[in-house]
Design a protein around this motif. Structure first.
Motif, PDB file in Angstrom:
ATOM      1  N   THR A   1       5.586   2.757 -16.542  1.00  0.00           N
ATOM      2  CA  THR A   1       6.477   2.925 -15.523  1.00  0.00           C
ATOM      3  C   THR A   1       5.994   3.265 -14.406  1.00  0.00           C
ATOM      4  N   SER A   2       5.917   2.603 -12.919  1.00  0.00           N
ATOM      5  CA  SER A   2       5.249   3.166 -11.844  1.00  0.00           C
ATOM      6  C   SER A   2       6.581   4.102 -10.932  1.00  0.00           C
ATOM      7  N   TYR A   3       5.861   5.040 -10.470  1.00  0.00           N
ATOM      8  CA  TYR A   3       6.628   5.954  -9.714  1.00  0.00           C
ATOM      9  C   TYR A   3       5.935   6.097  -8.173  1.00  0.00           C
ATOM     10  N   LEU A   4       6.841   6.325  -7.181  1.00  0.00           N
ATOM     11  CA  LEU A   4       6.287   6.228  -5.842  1.00  0.00           C
ATOM     12  C   LEU A   4       5.381   7.633  -5.661  1.00  0.00           C
ATOM     13  N   TRP A   5       4.493   7.298  -5.070  1.00  0.00           N
ATOM     14  CA  TRP A   5       3.603   8.629  -4.860  1.00  0.00           C
ATOM     15  C   TRP A   5       3.944   9.651  -3.630  1.00  0.00           C
ATOM     16  N   PHE A   6       4.671   8.789  -2.430  1.00  0.00           N
ATOM     17  CA  PHE A   6       4.899   9.271  -1.278  1.00  0.00           C
ATOM     18  C   PHE A   6       3.614  10.008  -0.920  1.00  0.00           C
ATOM     19  N   SER A   7       3.597  11.375  -0.590  1.00  0.00           N
ATOM     20  CA  SER A   7       2.605  11.992   0.052  1.00  0.00           C
ATOM     21  C   SER A   7       1.289  11.971  -0.791  1.00  0.00           C
ATOM     22  N   LEU A   8       1.560  11.901  -2.027  1.00  0.00           N
ATOM     23  CA  LEU A   8       0.332  12.002  -2.815  1.00  0.00           C
ATOM     24  C   LEU A   8      -0.835  11.073  -2.445  1.00  0.00           C
TER      25      LEU A   8
END
Length: 203
Positions: A1-8
């Motif tokens: 499953t892929s998750y949003l990294w946002f500021s990472l």
């Protein structure tokens, strides 16, 4: 499953930028305007150096990125046009350059375009070849619409006439505009590969 990294995502952006520095293709002491037009609102203000973008001392403000979020099935706006539109509204410096750090998504959007100009190709392509590929991060990347089937879904409460219905929730899949500031998505395994590469000095 892929998750949003946002500021990472910013860590990957900084890694790509410093790789260009190591290769002699990017100068941290160069004015940002050697690579990117900061727009009319910057006017006669002092120009930050590329290095200031990396540590949030370039003087940019922190416009709320709520309107940068889009449904993952919506094609992303051209990165250069998106940045130009933001700089037209928020390009005037808000803080002293080179002094106290002030966190800014806008600064990292500018940095992404600097990377693109120094590399001579779109930011996402350069990141894929310089960071993601060498570390074996096959499940990380852009644009998010290509990952929609494997992307973790969040849920927002349904609204009706301004009131929340606590028993009704709507599934959403969101992708952030502005790849270099917060647009990546990745799996936990790929994130560990990235961490291992950074701590081992492989990037």
């Amino acid at each position: 499953t892929s998750y949003l990294w946002f500021s990472l995502t910013k860590i990957a952006t900084a890694t790509a930028a410093l790789g260009l520095v190591d290769a002699g293709r990017l100068d941290l002491a160069a004015p940002v305007t050697e690579y990117v037009d900061l727009g009319a609102r910057h006017g006669r203000h002092a120009v930050p150096e590329v290095g200031h973008l990396l540590n949030h001392t370039a003087g940019f403000g922190k416009p709320l990125p709520t309107r940068w979020v889009r449904d993952a099935d919506t094609p992303a706006e051209d990165a250069e046009a998106f940045l130009a539109r933001l700089l037209a509204r928020h390009g005037r410096p808000r803080h002293a350059i080179g002094e106290r750090a002030h966190y800014s998504n806008l600064g990292y959007l500018v940095l992404g375009e600097v990377v693109a100009r120094a590399a001579g190709r779109p930011f996402t392509e350069h990141l894929a070849d310089s960071v993601l590929g060498p570390t074996g991060m096959a499940h990380t990347g852009f644009p998010l619409r290509d990952q929609a089937a494997d992307l973790a879904r969040g849920y927002n409460p349904e609204f009706e006439a301004g009131a929340v219905k606590p028993d009704r929730w709507l599934p959403v899949t969101l992708g952030a505009r502005g790849s270099s500031a917060g647009g990546a998505a990745s799996t936990v395994d790929d994130l560990l590969r990235f961490a291992d590469a950074l701590t081992a000095g492989k990037l």
